[in-house]
Design a protein around this motif. Structure first.
Motif, PDB file in Angstrom:
ATOM      1  N   MET A   1      -0.180   4.985   0.671  1.00 35.57           N
ATOM      2  CA  MET A   1       0.002   4.373  -0.754  1.00 35.57           C
ATOM      3  C   MET A   1      -0.913   3.170  -0.763  1.00 35.57           C
ATOM      4  SD  MET A   1       3.090   5.932  -2.819  1.00 35.57           S
ATOM      5  CE  MET A   1       3.522   7.922  -2.503  1.00 35.57           C
ATOM      6  N   GLN A   2      -1.596   2.673  -1.185  1.00 35.63           N
ATOM      7  CA  GLN A   2      -2.229   1.912  -1.210  1.00 35.63           C
ATOM      8  C   GLN A   2      -1.409   0.672  -2.116  1.00 35.63           C
ATOM      9  OE1 GLN A   2      -5.080   0.369   0.326  1.00 35.63           O
ATOM     10  NE2 GLN A   2      -5.789   1.729   0.964  1.00 35.63           N
ATOM     11  N   LEU A   3      -2.161  -1.185  -1.673  1.00 33.48           N
ATOM     12  CA  LEU A   3      -1.858  -2.361  -2.283  1.00 33.48           C
ATOM     13  C   LEU A   3      -1.142  -1.916  -3.355  1.00 33.48           C
ATOM     14  CD1 LEU A   3      -3.486  -5.253  -0.853  1.00 33.48           C
ATOM     15  CD2 LEU A   3      -1.155  -4.087  -0.797  1.00 33.48           C
TER      16      LEU A   3
ATOM     17  N   LEU B   1      -9.291  10.041   1.219  1.00 35.37           N
ATOM     18  CA  LEU B   1     -10.103   8.441   0.893  1.00 35.37           C
ATOM     19  C   LEU B   1      -9.368   9.084  -0.972  1.00 35.37           C
ATOM     20  CD1 LEU B   1     -10.572   5.040   1.563  1.00 35.37           C
ATOM     21  CD2 LEU B   1     -10.798   5.793  -1.163  1.00 35.37           C
ATOM     22  N   VAL B   2      -8.328   9.795  -2.077  1.00 30.91           N
ATOM     23  CA  VAL B   2      -8.282   9.908  -3.150  1.00 30.91           C
ATOM     24  C   VAL B   2      -8.468   8.623  -4.229  1.00 30.91           C
ATOM     25  CG1 VAL B   2      -7.006  10.531  -4.963  1.00 30.91           C
ATOM     26  CG2 VAL B   2      -6.256  12.080  -2.132  1.00 30.91           C
TER      27      VAL B   2
ATOM     28  N   ILE C   1      -4.418   6.913  -0.581  1.00 31.48           N
ATOM     29  CA  ILE C   1      -4.199   7.253  -2.550  1.00 31.48           C
ATOM     30  C   ILE C   1      -4.550   5.706  -2.571  1.00 31.48           C
ATOM     31  CG2 ILE C   1      -2.858   7.338  -4.656  1.00 31.48           C
ATOM     32  CD1 ILE C   1      -0.910   8.843  -3.267  1.00 31.48           C
ATOM     33  N   PHE C   2      -5.308   5.691  -3.464  1.00 31.16           N
ATOM     34  CA  PHE C   2      -6.570   4.206  -3.806  1.00 31.16           C
ATOM     35  C   PHE C   2      -6.640   4.789  -5.779  1.00 31.16           C
ATOM     36  CE2 PHE C   2      -8.638   1.883  -0.825  1.00 31.16           C
ATOM     37  CZ  PHE C   2      -8.103   0.898  -1.725  1.00 31.16           C
ATOM     38  N   ARG C   3      -5.219   5.026  -6.469  1.00 29.69           N
ATOM     39  CA  ARG C   3      -4.965   5.127  -7.423  1.00 29.69           C
ATOM     40  C   ARG C   3      -3.693   4.527  -8.202  1.00 29.69           C
ATOM     41  NH1 ARG C   3      -6.499  10.155  -9.730  1.00 29.69           N
ATOM     42  NH2 ARG C   3      -6.260   8.918 -11.814  1.00 29.69           N
ATOM     43  N   ASN C   4      -4.066   4.791  -9.493  1.00 29.05           N
ATOM     44  CA  ASN C   4      -1.831   3.820  -9.478  1.00 29.05           C
ATOM     45  C   ASN C   4      -0.912   4.460  -9.421  1.00 29.05           C
ATOM     46  OD1 ASN C   4      -1.665   5.883 -11.598  1.00 29.05           O
ATOM     47  ND2 ASN C   4      -2.336   4.952 -13.566  1.00 29.05           N
TER      48      ASN C   4
ATOM     49  N   VAL D   1       3.979   5.590   3.617  1.00 24.75           N
ATOM     50  CA  VAL D   1       3.822   4.435   3.483  1.00 24.75           C
ATOM     51  C   VAL D   1       3.568   3.486   2.200  1.00 24.75           C
ATOM     52  CG1 VAL D   1       2.001   1.987   4.009  1.00 24.75           C
ATOM     53  CG2 VAL D   1       3.264   3.973   6.221  1.00 24.75           C
ATOM     54  N   MET D   2       4.141   2.686   1.743  1.00 27.70           N
ATOM     55  CA  MET D   2       4.116   2.362   0.501  1.00 27.70           C
ATOM     56  C   MET D   2       3.367   0.879   0.203  1.00 27.70           C
ATOM     57  SD  MET D   2       6.356   4.149  -2.208  1.00 27.70           S
ATOM     58  CE  MET D   2       7.642   3.925  -1.696  1.00 27.70           C
ATOM     59  N   ASN D   3       2.573   0.735  -0.852  1.00 27.84           N
ATOM     60  CA  ASN D   3       2.851  -0.693  -1.735  1.00 27.84           C
ATOM     61  C   ASN D   3       1.859  -1.754  -0.161  1.00 27.84           C
ATOM     62  OD1 ASN D   3       1.872  -2.720  -3.001  1.00 27.84           O
ATOM     63  ND2 ASN D   3       4.103  -3.481  -2.432  1.00 27.84           N
ATOM     64  N   ARG D   4       0.634  -0.639   0.717  1.00 26.27           N
ATOM     65  CA  ARG D   4       0.397  -1.407   1.749  1.00 26.27           C
ATOM     66  C   ARG D   4      -1.044  -1.186   2.084  1.00 26.27           C
ATOM     67  NH1 ARG D   4       3.801  -3.454   5.873  1.00 26.27           N
ATOM     68  NH2 ARG D   4       5.470  -4.373   5.354  1.00 26.27           N
ATOM     69  N   CYS D   5      -2.002  -1.521   2.797  1.00 19.62           N
ATOM     70  CA  CYS D   5      -3.805  -1.504   3.271  1.00 19.62           C
ATOM     71  C   CYS D   5      -4.183  -0.691   4.378  1.00 19.62           C
ATOM     72  CB  CYS D   5      -4.435  -2.309   2.218  1.00 19.62           C
ATOM     73  SG  CYS D   5      -6.301  -1.890   2.887  1.00 19.62           S
ATOM     74  N   PRO D   6      -4.802   0.050   4.397  1.00 22.33           N
ATOM     75  CA  PRO D   6      -4.901   0.460   6.460  1.00 22.33           C
ATOM     76  C   PRO D   6      -5.287  -0.325   6.396  1.00 22.33           C
ATOM     77  CG  PRO D   6      -5.286   2.605   4.855  1.00 22.33           C
ATOM     78  CD  PRO D   6      -4.199   1.380   4.010  1.00 22.33           C
ATOM     79  N   LYS D   7      -6.847  -0.836   6.131  1.00 24.08           N
ATOM     80  CA  LYS D   7      -7.429  -1.765   7.042  1.00 24.08           C
ATOM     81  C   LYS D   7      -6.907  -3.588   6.444  1.00 24.08           C
ATOM     82  CE  LYS D   7     -11.612  -4.732   4.969  1.00 24.08           C
ATOM     83  NZ  LYS D   7     -11.141  -5.973   5.610  1.00 24.08           N
ATOM     84  N   MET D   8      -6.192  -3.309   6.125  1.00 26.31           N
ATOM     85  CA  MET D   8      -5.198  -4.879   6.341  1.00 26.31           C
ATOM     86  C   MET D   8      -4.346  -4.426   7.703  1.00 26.31           C
ATOM     87  SD  MET D   8      -4.777  -6.277   2.512  1.00 26.31           S
ATOM     88  CE  MET D   8      -3.211  -7.728   2.713  1.00 26.31           C
TER      89      MET D   8
END
Length: 178
Positions: free
Chosen positions: A107-109, A23-24, A81-84, A128-135
């Motif tokens: 790539m996170q939300l 988890l970056v 990726i939890f960065r911009n 995967v882009m613009n998604r959250c694995p938790k969600m």
């Protein structure tokens, strides 16, 4: 691949196949999204390795923080990726330099980098882009419905309990071998 919509099967295959997640952009601050995503994924049985150069050597949720992907002493299956969006390209480059390579770049939300995605896919990785694995896990397991969310999935399949016996999993948890 069409990165505007991912099938539930595609997301499910990723969440079922990965075991170790780097988890970056991990944060030690309990109110930051990366912290509670990390906690959630650990609770679901994933090994989550935090990456944050400013916290290297410290611990987040009992896990040692590493400065960079290359510093992690074991292979990872997925890089979250939890960065911009701009940072996603160099992070993807770091992931592609690993041996062995991860199988997934996530790539996170609000994080989207089409060039990074194309490079990763050209190297055989899932993206995967613009998604959250938790969600996404919550949607597939039925937990998302508990908070009034629409999973977008219509199924007659009976939901099953996670191996902890506490939460639904739609089979995502128990098949992991933990």
């Amino acid at each position: 691949m069409n990165h505007d919509g991912y099938s539930p099967g595609y997301i499910r295959s990723i969440l079922q196949s990965v075991k170790t997640i780097a988890l970056v952009g991990a944060s030690a601050n309990a109110v930051r999204p990366s912290y509670f995503v990390m906690k959630y994924l650990i609770d679901k049985g994933y090994e989550v390795i935090p990456v944050n150069p400013g916290l290297a050597g410290q611990q987040i949720l009992g896990q040692t923080v590493y400065a960079a992907l290359k510093d992690i002493p074991k292979p990872v299956d997925m890089v979250d990726i939890f960065r911009n969006s701009e940072a996603a390209d160099p992070i993807t480059g770091e992931a592609l330099a690993l041996d062995p390579r991860p199988s997934v770049i996530w790539m996170q939300l609000s994080v989207r980098n089409d060039e990074a995605a194309a490079r990763a896919e050209a190297a055989g990785l899932k993206v995967v882009m613009n998604r959250c694995p938790k969600m996404e896990y919550g949607k597939l397991s039925g937990e998302w419905l508990w908070v009034g969310g629409n999973s977008g999935i219509i199924s007659s399949r009976k939901q099953s309990l996670h191996e902890s016996g506490k939460v639904q999993s739609l089979g995502l948890g128990p098949k992991r071998g933990y």
